[in-house]
Design a protein around this motif. Structure first.
Motif, PDB file in Angstrom:
ATOM      1  N   VAL A 143       0.837  -1.205   0.000  1.00 20.46           N
ATOM      2  CA  VAL A 143       0.000   0.000   0.000  1.00 20.46           C
ATOM      3  C   VAL A 143       0.870   1.253   0.000  1.00 20.46           C
ATOM      4  O   VAL A 143       0.574   2.238  -0.691  1.00 20.46           O
ATOM      5  CB  VAL A 143      -0.945   0.003   1.224  1.00 20.46           C
ATOM      6  CG1 VAL A 143      -1.759   1.301   1.278  1.00 20.46           C
ATOM      7  CG2 VAL A 143      -1.867  -1.206   1.180  1.00 20.46           C
ATOM      8  N   ALA A 144       1.976   1.223   0.758  1.00 19.56           N
ATOM      9  CA  ALA A 144       2.899   2.359   0.812  1.00 19.56           C
ATOM     10  C   ALA A 144       3.500   2.631  -0.565  1.00 19.56           C
ATOM     11  O   ALA A 144       3.617   3.786  -0.995  1.00 19.56           O
ATOM     12  CB  ALA A 144       4.006   2.101   1.825  1.00 19.56           C
ATOM     13  N   THR A 145       3.887   1.566  -1.279  1.00 17.43           N
ATOM     14  CA  THR A 145       4.424   1.720  -2.634  1.00 17.43           C
ATOM     15  C   THR A 145       3.387   2.336  -3.558  1.00 17.43           C
ATOM     16  O   THR A 145       3.696   3.206  -4.378  1.00 17.43           O
ATOM     17  CB  THR A 145       4.865   0.347  -3.182  1.00 17.43           C
ATOM     18  OG1 THR A 145       5.871  -0.198  -2.329  1.00 17.43           O
ATOM     19  CG2 THR A 145       5.414   0.474  -4.592  1.00 17.43           C
ATOM     20  N   GLN A 146       2.142   1.899  -3.418  1.00 19.20           N
ATOM     21  CA  GLN A 146       1.052   2.425  -4.245  1.00 19.20           C
ATOM     22  C   GLN A 146       0.820   3.903  -3.955  1.00 19.20           C
ATOM     23  O   GLN A 146       0.677   4.722  -4.879  1.00 19.20           O
ATOM     24  CB  GLN A 146      -0.221   1.619  -3.979  1.00 19.20           C
ATOM     25  CG  GLN A 146      -1.388   1.965  -4.905  1.00 19.20           C
ATOM     26  CD  GLN A 146      -2.602   1.103  -4.605  1.00 19.20           C
ATOM     27  OE1 GLN A 146      -2.870   0.784  -3.437  1.00 19.20           O
ATOM     28  NE2 GLN A 146      -3.336   0.721  -5.621  1.00 19.20           N
ATOM     29  N   GLN A 147       0.793   4.289  -2.678  1.00 17.43           N
ATOM     30  CA  GLN A 147       0.576   5.686  -2.304  1.00 17.43           C
ATOM     31  C   GLN A 147       1.732   6.571  -2.763  1.00 17.43           C
ATOM     32  O   GLN A 147       1.525   7.681  -3.246  1.00 17.43           O
ATOM     33  CB  GLN A 147       0.396   5.801  -0.784  1.00 17.43           C
ATOM     34  CG  GLN A 147      -0.897   5.202  -0.268  1.00 17.43           C
ATOM     35  CD  GLN A 147      -1.038   5.358   1.237  1.00 17.43           C
ATOM     36  OE1 GLN A 147      -0.070   5.648   1.949  1.00 17.43           O
ATOM     37  NE2 GLN A 147      -2.247   5.166   1.743  1.00 17.43           N
ATOM     38  N   TYR A 148       2.952   6.053  -2.628  1.00 12.73           N
ATOM     39  CA  TYR A 148       4.113   6.814  -3.081  1.00 12.73           C
ATOM     40  C   TYR A 148       4.080   6.993  -4.600  1.00 12.73           C
ATOM     41  O   TYR A 148       4.493   8.018  -5.130  1.00 12.73           O
ATOM     42  CB  TYR A 148       5.399   6.103  -2.662  1.00 12.73           C
ATOM     43  CG  TYR A 148       6.643   6.928  -2.887  1.00 12.73           C
ATOM     44  CD1 TYR A 148       6.923   8.025  -2.084  1.00 12.73           C
ATOM     45  CD2 TYR A 148       7.532   6.617  -3.920  1.00 12.73           C
ATOM     46  CE1 TYR A 148       8.065   8.783  -2.291  1.00 12.73           C
ATOM     47  CE2 TYR A 148       8.683   7.369  -4.127  1.00 12.73           C
ATOM     48  CZ  TYR A 148       8.941   8.455  -3.316  1.00 12.73           C
ATOM     49  OH  TYR A 148      10.061   9.223  -3.529  1.00 12.73           O
ATOM     50  N   GLY A 149       3.572   5.983  -5.299  1.00 17.16           N
ATOM     51  CA  GLY A 149       3.412   6.090  -6.746  1.00 17.16           C
ATOM     52  C   GLY A 149       2.422   7.170  -7.126  1.00 17.16           C
ATOM     53  O   GLY A 149       2.639   7.919  -8.086  1.00 17.16           O
ATOM     54  N   PHE A 201      -1.678  11.641   9.532  1.00 20.73           N
ATOM     55  CA  PHE A 201      -1.125  12.297   8.332  1.00 20.73           C
ATOM     56  C   PHE A 201      -0.831  11.287   7.227  1.00 20.73           C
ATOM     57  O   PHE A 201      -1.256  11.454   6.087  1.00 20.73           O
ATOM     58  CB  PHE A 201       0.153  13.077   8.684  1.00 20.73           C
ATOM     59  CG  PHE A 201      -0.087  14.400   9.327  1.00 20.73           C
ATOM     60  CD1 PHE A 201      -0.346  15.527   8.563  1.00 20.73           C
ATOM     61  CD2 PHE A 201      -0.056  14.526  10.710  1.00 20.73           C
ATOM     62  CE1 PHE A 201      -0.563  16.752   9.159  1.00 20.73           C
ATOM     63  CE2 PHE A 201      -0.274  15.749  11.314  1.00 20.73           C
ATOM     64  CZ  PHE A 201      -0.531  16.874  10.541  1.00 20.73           C
ATOM     65  N   GLY A 202      -0.040  10.254   7.541  1.00 20.43           N
ATOM     66  CA  GLY A 202       0.317   9.257   6.547  1.00 20.43           C
ATOM     67  C   GLY A 202       1.051   9.866   5.364  1.00 20.43           C
ATOM     68  O   GLY A 202       1.970  10.677   5.523  1.00 20.43           O
ATOM     69  N   ILE A 203       0.628   9.519   4.158  1.00 22.41           N
ATOM     70  CA  ILE A 203       1.298   9.970   2.938  1.00 22.41           C
ATOM     71  C   ILE A 203       1.180  11.484   2.755  1.00 22.41           C
ATOM     72  O   ILE A 203       2.031  12.110   2.110  1.00 22.41           O
ATOM     73  CB  ILE A 203       0.727   9.235   1.701  1.00 22.41           C
ATOM     74  CG1 ILE A 203       1.599   9.482   0.467  1.00 22.41           C
ATOM     75  CG2 ILE A 203      -0.713   9.651   1.454  1.00 22.41           C
ATOM     76  CD1 ILE A 203       2.982   8.917   0.557  1.00 22.41           C
ATOM     77  N   TYR A 204       0.168  12.111   3.374  1.00 20.71           N
ATOM     78  CA  TYR A 204       0.038  13.574   3.285  1.00 20.71           C
ATOM     79  C   TYR A 204       1.180  14.269   4.024  1.00 20.71           C
ATOM     80  O   TYR A 204       1.548  15.396   3.696  1.00 20.71           O
ATOM     81  CB  TYR A 204      -1.319  14.032   3.840  1.00 20.71           C
ATOM     82  CG  TYR A 204      -2.481  13.455   3.070  1.00 20.71           C
ATOM     83  CD1 TYR A 204      -2.804  13.929   1.801  1.00 20.71           C
ATOM     84  CD2 TYR A 204      -3.237  12.412   3.598  1.00 20.71           C
ATOM     85  CE1 TYR A 204      -3.856  13.384   1.083  1.00 20.71           C
ATOM     86  CE2 TYR A 204      -4.291  11.856   2.888  1.00 20.71           C
ATOM     87  CZ  TYR A 204      -4.589  12.347   1.629  1.00 20.71           C
ATOM     88  OH  TYR A 204      -5.618  11.805   0.907  1.00 20.71           O
TER      89      TYR A 204
END
Length: 514
Positions: free
Chosen positions: A268-274, A410-413
């Motif tokens: 999921v982290a890879t997807q969000q970073y993408g 916050f996460g990816i934001y």
């Protein structure tokens, strides 16, 4: 038309075409391998940029500056020496860092990244390091002579080759897994860079006034003075770019590990970073094709003015460059902020990354300023100051990313906020350094007028979007909305004095009409 303006316009057009082709590239990649594949691609790419930065040693900017100064004196023997020494250095370093990246790929993918599938894209991109190293030397040579056509055409050619191959390569490798498809996209990039180098080399052979192969090794070993001259600019410039490249290299590592702390799975982290770096950031960076072209032309132009001690011309060029960035960057920020959703839908068939654009767009005006300001510092032998500024901004960026992205709220934001924080800080530090060195006047009235223009245009554009542009088609909504906003912005900016008549008269077709 002056060489400076002509060169800037050539690069502007070519860079715009290149960015458009690059977007077609990214659209094909995104639709072929999805968000996760783009995430793998974007995680591996900063490692390649770091290796290239180490190989170039800041020489492209140093070559451009030194060649411009030598040509101003009519010293073509010196130009040959600059070119030969630069090629010797970059070729030698590329023979070290290319196998180095291949050997380190398993460690980088398995230990530093949380997703070991990045191993295959890393392997695919390594062979392009010597190609990019030699290309950068030739580009620096042409730019130093203020001949921007070869550099411009090579950029377009590179992207055209990528587009021709990207769909074929990703489709061929996709059955083996998304990581192999991402590697296929990297291979297409390698072949694009190779085509660009072949074109640059052909143009160099046709236009050079001297034989490079004659006494090549003798020229290298006797070029200690040239090497020292290049390193005076090259080392601080490399330091500045190395900090940026190292920061970019560390960014996916910090993001992935911070998201893991926040409880987000690696896939999921890879997807969000993408979504953030492969979907949203390219759109935010698209308008920088204008300031990138301006930056490339500024280095030799300001170096030449400084060499002739024409400080009046120097300050005029800097002020015009900053005003140009303000006006063009302001329009870009407004359009991206207002029409993020239809633009994302149009480009990628999904509006998932639109929230990142709306969050970051208002701060990206600082990004459009950063390139020209750094070019000014480099041309004035202040590359060491630019390096320190970049280090401070990169450190703060990574710190903010770690603190915020590791928080579940916050996460990816948090990563997005960290990126804009670092960008703003570096730009402000560059501006403070330039103002101190040149005693530049800050025209506060222009910035107040600019704020007024932005507020008025956003209000009227939102009203138009709400009550007039009610279509469901993302293409029509974006095209009509962006056109309305652009026309309104130009009219109000002209009335506020931000766009002047002399600016329009510099464009040949408008001059002919008037």
């Amino acid at each position: 038309m002056s060489k400076f303006l002509r060169g800037t316009l050539i690069l502007l057009i070519a860079t715009f075409v290149t960015r458009i082709l690059g977007f077609i590239n990214r659209i094909v990649i995104a639709r072929s391998i999805g968000e996760e594949g783009v995430g793998l691609y974007m995680m591996a790419y900063p490692t390649f940029i770091l290796a290239v930065t180490l190989t170039q040693m800041g020489l492209p900017v140093a070559i451009s500056k030194s060649v411009a100064e030598a040509e101003a004196r009519g010293d073509f023997r010196r130009i040959k020496k600059i070119l030969v020494v630069s090629l010797g250095v970059t070729i030698s370093l590329s023979l070290v860092f290319t196998p180095g990246l291949l050997l380190c790929a398993p460690f980088i993918s398995k230990t530093l990244f949380t997703d070991e599938r990045t191993f295959y894209p890393l392997l695919a991109i390594a062979p392009v390091i010597p190609v990019v190293a030699v290309s950068s030397v030739l580009r620096g040579y042409f730019q130093g002579r203020q001949n921007m056509k070869p550099s411009a055409i090579s950029q377009v050619l590179e992207q055209a080759i990528r587009i021709a191959l990207i769909a074929v390569m990703t489709k061929a490798f996709l059955p083996y897994g998304v990581e192999f498809a991402a590697a296929g996209a990297m291979i297409a990039s390698v072949l694009g860079e190779l085509g660009s180098l072949l074109y640059l080399f052909t143009m160099f052979k046709m236009k050079k006034r001297f034989r490079v192969r004659n006494h090549f090794l003798k020229t290298i070993f006797s070029g200690g003075d040239v090497f020292k001259e290049l390193m005076i600019v090259g080392i601080p410039t490399m330091g500045s770019r190395l900090i940026g490249s190292l920061s970019w290299f560390l960014e996916p590592i910090v993001v992935s590990r911070s998201l893991a702390i926040a409880g987000i799975a690696s896939g999921v982290a890879t997807q969000q970073y993408g979504m953030l770096t492969g979907f949203a950031l390219p759109l935010l960076l698209l308008p920088s094709f204008i300031t990138t072209s301006l930056s490339t032309s500024l280095v030799p132009a300001i170096s030449e003015a400084n060499a002739h001690k024409n400080y009046r011309l120097l300050e005029y060029q800097v002020q015009e460059a900053l005003r140009f960035c303000l006006v063009t960057g302001g329009l870009a920020v407004i359009i991206l902020y207002l029409y993020a959703e239809p633009l994302m839908q149009l480009m990628y068939g999904s509006n998932k990354g639109a929230v990142f654009i709306q969050l970051m767009a208002p701060f990206f005006l600082f990004q459009y300023y950063q390139g020209p300001l750094q070019a000014v510092l480099q041309a004035l032998n202040l590359a060491d100051a630019a390096m320190i500024n970049s280090f401070i901004g990169s450190f703060v960026k990574l710190a903010v990313i770690f603190v915020l992205a590791s928080q579940p709220s916050f996460g990816i934001y948090g990563a997005a906020l960290g990126i804009v924080t670092g960008t703003m800080l570096v730009t402000l530090l560059h501006l403070m350094t330039a103002v101190k060195k040149l005693s530049l006047t800050i025209y506060v009235r222009d910035y107040l007028h600019f704020i007024f223009v932005v507020v008025v245009v956003i209000i009227f554009s939102k009203l138009a979007d709400q009550y007039v542009l009610t279509t469901e088609s993302p293409f029509i909504r974006f095209l009509a909305g962006a056109t309305f906003t652009s026309v309104l912005y130009i009219i109000i900016s002209g009335a506020a004095g931000l766009i002047k008549k002399r600016d329009l008269l510099k464009i040949p077709i408008i001059k002919k009409w008037i």
